[in-house]
Motif scaffolding. Structure first.
Motif, PDB file in Angstrom:
ATOM      1  N   ILE A   1       0.841  -1.191   0.000  1.00 28.11           N
ATOM      2  CA  ILE A   1       0.000   0.000   0.000  1.00 28.11           C
ATOM      3  C   ILE A   1       0.875   1.239   0.000  1.00 28.11           C
ATOM      4  CG2 ILE A   1      -1.756   1.268   1.289  1.00 28.11           C
ATOM      5  CD1 ILE A   1      -2.497  -1.413   2.586  1.00 28.11           C
ATOM      6  N   CYS A   2       0.585   2.160  -0.906  1.00 25.84           N
ATOM      7  CA  CYS A   2       1.352   3.405  -0.921  1.00 25.84           C
ATOM      8  C   CYS A   2       0.943   4.246   0.273  1.00 25.84           C
ATOM      9  CB  CYS A   2       1.120   4.185  -2.212  1.00 25.84           C
ATOM     10  SG  CYS A   2       2.092   5.703  -2.235  1.00 25.84           S
ATOM     11  N   MET A   3       1.921   4.561   1.110  1.00 23.23           N
ATOM     12  CA  MET A   3       1.672   5.348   2.311  1.00 23.23           C
ATOM     13  C   MET A   3       2.155   6.791   2.131  1.00 23.23           C
ATOM     14  SD  MET A   3       0.179   3.125   4.153  1.00 23.23           S
ATOM     15  CE  MET A   3       0.228   3.534   5.894  1.00 23.23           C
ATOM     16  N   GLY A   4       2.475   7.154   0.902  1.00 19.28           N
ATOM     17  CA  GLY A   4       2.830   8.542   0.616  1.00 19.28           C
ATOM     18  C   GLY A   4       1.658   9.452   0.955  1.00 19.28           C
ATOM     19  N   SER A   5       1.927  10.715   1.203  1.00 20.87           N
ATOM     20  CA  SER A   5       0.886  11.610   1.721  1.00 20.87           C
ATOM     21  C   SER A   5      -0.299  11.746   0.771  1.00 20.87           C
ATOM     22  CB  SER A   5       1.476  12.978   2.045  1.00 20.87           C
ATOM     23  OG  SER A   5       2.060  13.534   0.891  1.00 20.87           O
ATOM     24  N   SER A   6      -0.071  11.766  -0.524  1.00 22.10           N
ATOM     25  CA  SER A   6      -1.182  11.911  -1.466  1.00 22.10           C
ATOM     26  C   SER A   6      -2.084  10.681  -1.442  1.00 22.10           C
ATOM     27  CB  SER A   6      -0.647  12.147  -2.880  1.00 22.10           C
ATOM     28  OG  SER A   6      -1.719  12.218  -3.794  1.00 22.10           O
ATOM     29  N   CYS A   7      -1.519   9.515  -1.648  1.00 26.27           N
ATOM     30  CA  CYS A   7      -2.324   8.291  -1.646  1.00 26.27           C
ATOM     31  C   CYS A   7      -2.970   8.059  -0.289  1.00 26.27           C
ATOM     32  CB  CYS A   7      -1.465   7.077  -2.007  1.00 26.27           C
ATOM     33  SG  CYS A   7      -1.000   6.992  -3.739  1.00 26.27           S
ATOM     34  N   PHE A   8      -2.219   8.333   0.769  1.00 26.61           N
ATOM     35  CA  PHE A   8      -2.741   8.088   2.112  1.00 26.61           C
ATOM     36  C   PHE A   8      -3.958   8.962   2.391  1.00 26.61           C
ATOM     37  CE2 PHE A   8      -2.673   8.354   6.795  1.00 26.61           C
ATOM     38  CZ  PHE A   8      -2.619   7.007   7.101  1.00 26.61           C
TER      39      PHE A   8
ATOM     40  N   LEU B   1       6.751   4.016   0.402  1.00 23.25           N
ATOM     41  CA  LEU B   1       6.709   5.459   0.219  1.00 23.25           C
ATOM     42  C   LEU B   1       6.240   5.799  -1.190  1.00 23.25           C
ATOM     43  CD1 LEU B   1      10.073   6.345   1.992  1.00 23.25           C
ATOM     44  CD2 LEU B   1       7.748   6.455   2.928  1.00 23.25           C
ATOM     45  N   CYS B   2       6.023   7.078  -1.423  1.00 24.24           N
ATOM     46  CA  CYS B   2       5.555   7.578  -2.721  1.00 24.24           C
ATOM     47  C   CYS B   2       6.449   7.068  -3.849  1.00 24.24           C
ATOM     48  CB  CYS B   2       5.562   9.103  -2.693  1.00 24.24           C
ATOM     49  SG  CYS B   2       5.173   9.846  -4.291  1.00 24.24           S
ATOM     50  N   GLU B   3       5.810   6.636  -4.922  1.00 26.23           N
ATOM     51  CA  GLU B   3       6.550   6.159  -6.090  1.00 26.23           C
ATOM     52  C   GLU B   3       6.347   7.068  -7.293  1.00 26.23           C
ATOM     53  OE1 GLU B   3       5.218   2.016  -6.210  1.00 26.23           O
ATOM     54  OE2 GLU B   3       7.123   1.466  -5.277  1.00 26.23           O
ATOM     55  N   GLY B   4       5.862   8.273  -7.038  1.00 25.51           N
ATOM     56  CA  GLY B   4       5.720   9.249  -8.108  1.00 25.51           C
ATOM     57  C   GLY B   4       4.514   9.040  -9.011  1.00 25.51           C
ATOM     58  N   LEU B   5       3.558   8.257  -8.542  1.00 24.33           N
ATOM     59  CA  LEU B   5       2.352   7.998  -9.333  1.00 24.33           C
ATOM     60  C   LEU B   5       1.131   8.640  -8.682  1.00 24.33           C
ATOM     61  CD1 LEU B   5       3.051   4.199  -9.961  1.00 24.33           C
ATOM     62  CD2 LEU B   5       3.439   6.073 -11.581  1.00 24.33           C
ATOM     63  N   CYS B   6       1.368   9.731  -7.960  1.00 24.12           N
ATOM     64  CA  CYS B   6       0.340  10.340  -7.124  1.00 24.12           C
ATOM     65  C   CYS B   6      -0.940  10.675  -7.891  1.00 24.12           C
ATOM     66  CB  CYS B   6       0.862  11.614  -6.474  1.00 24.12           C
ATOM     67  SG  CYS B   6       2.438  11.422  -5.672  1.00 24.12           S
ATOM     68  N   LYS B   7      -0.793  11.197  -9.106  1.00 21.98           N
ATOM     69  CA  LYS B   7      -1.991  11.639  -9.827  1.00 21.98           C
ATOM     70  C   LYS B   7      -2.932  10.487 -10.149  1.00 21.98           C
ATOM     71  CE  LYS B   7      -0.080  11.624 -14.553  1.00 21.98           C
ATOM     72  NZ  LYS B   7      -0.732  10.389 -14.944  1.00 21.98           N
TER      73      LYS B   7
ATOM     74  N   PRO C   1      -5.434   6.772  -5.176  1.00 19.25           N
ATOM     75  CA  PRO C   1      -4.575   5.963  -4.315  1.00 19.25           C
ATOM     76  C   PRO C   1      -4.124   4.671  -5.016  1.00 19.25           C
ATOM     77  CG  PRO C   1      -6.618   6.550  -3.190  1.00 19.25           C
ATOM     78  CD  PRO C   1      -6.791   6.900  -4.614  1.00 19.25           C
ATOM     79  N   ASN C   2      -2.853   4.362  -4.830  1.00 22.80           N
ATOM     80  CA  ASN C   2      -2.269   3.202  -5.494  1.00 22.80           C
ATOM     81  C   ASN C   2      -2.011   2.059  -4.521  1.00 22.80           C
ATOM     82  OD1 ASN C   2      -1.984   4.582  -8.045  1.00 22.80           O
ATOM     83  ND2 ASN C   2      -0.329   5.744  -7.093  1.00 22.80           N
ATOM     84  N   ILE C   3      -2.277   0.860  -5.019  1.00 18.07           N
ATOM     85  CA  ILE C   3      -2.006  -0.365  -4.272  1.00 18.07           C
ATOM     86  C   ILE C   3      -1.374  -1.358  -5.233  1.00 18.07           C
ATOM     87  CG2 ILE C   3      -3.098  -2.362  -3.142  1.00 18.07           C
ATOM     88  CD1 ILE C   3      -5.012  -0.440  -1.801  1.00 18.07           C
TER      89      ILE C   3
END
Ligand code: FES
Length: 87
Positions: free
Chosen positions: A12-19, A49-55, A58-60
């Motif tokens: 699970i992406c726990m970056g701030s955008s996805c989270f 962490l964020c993998e640069g796919l924020c747009k 949320p990514n899983i």
């Protein structure tokens, strides 16, 4: 005979955008799903962490495949189709 008890890797992406856009809730749904269906030993759950796919979030990531725009409905479909079907 196929091995139907393979361990699924769920990241699970726990970056701030996805989270903030959904993974905060998705992780709770996933944990409840694992508990409810007794899948504790069959799902390796981790965060990253964020993998640069924020747009697209949320990514899983499930078994190396990235799924985008995951909301509470699509996470249940993803789990049903990719984890429980393998039982
Ligand atoms: S925060 Fe998830 S890809 Fe950036």
């Amino acid at each position: 005979m196929s091995d139907t008890k393979e361990t699924a890797e769920l990241a699970i992406c726990m970056g701030s955008s996805c989270f903030s856009r959904g993974n905060k809730h998705n992780i709770k749904i996933i944990k409840e799903y694992i508990d409810r269906h007794g899948l504790c030993g069959r799902v390796a759950l981790k965060g990253h962490l964020c993998e640069g796919l924020c747009k697209d979030g949320p990514n899983i990531t499930l078994n190396g495949e990235v799924f985008h725009s995951i909301d509470s409905a699509s996470i249940n479909v993803l789990l049903e189709e990719n984890i429980r079907k393998q039982e």
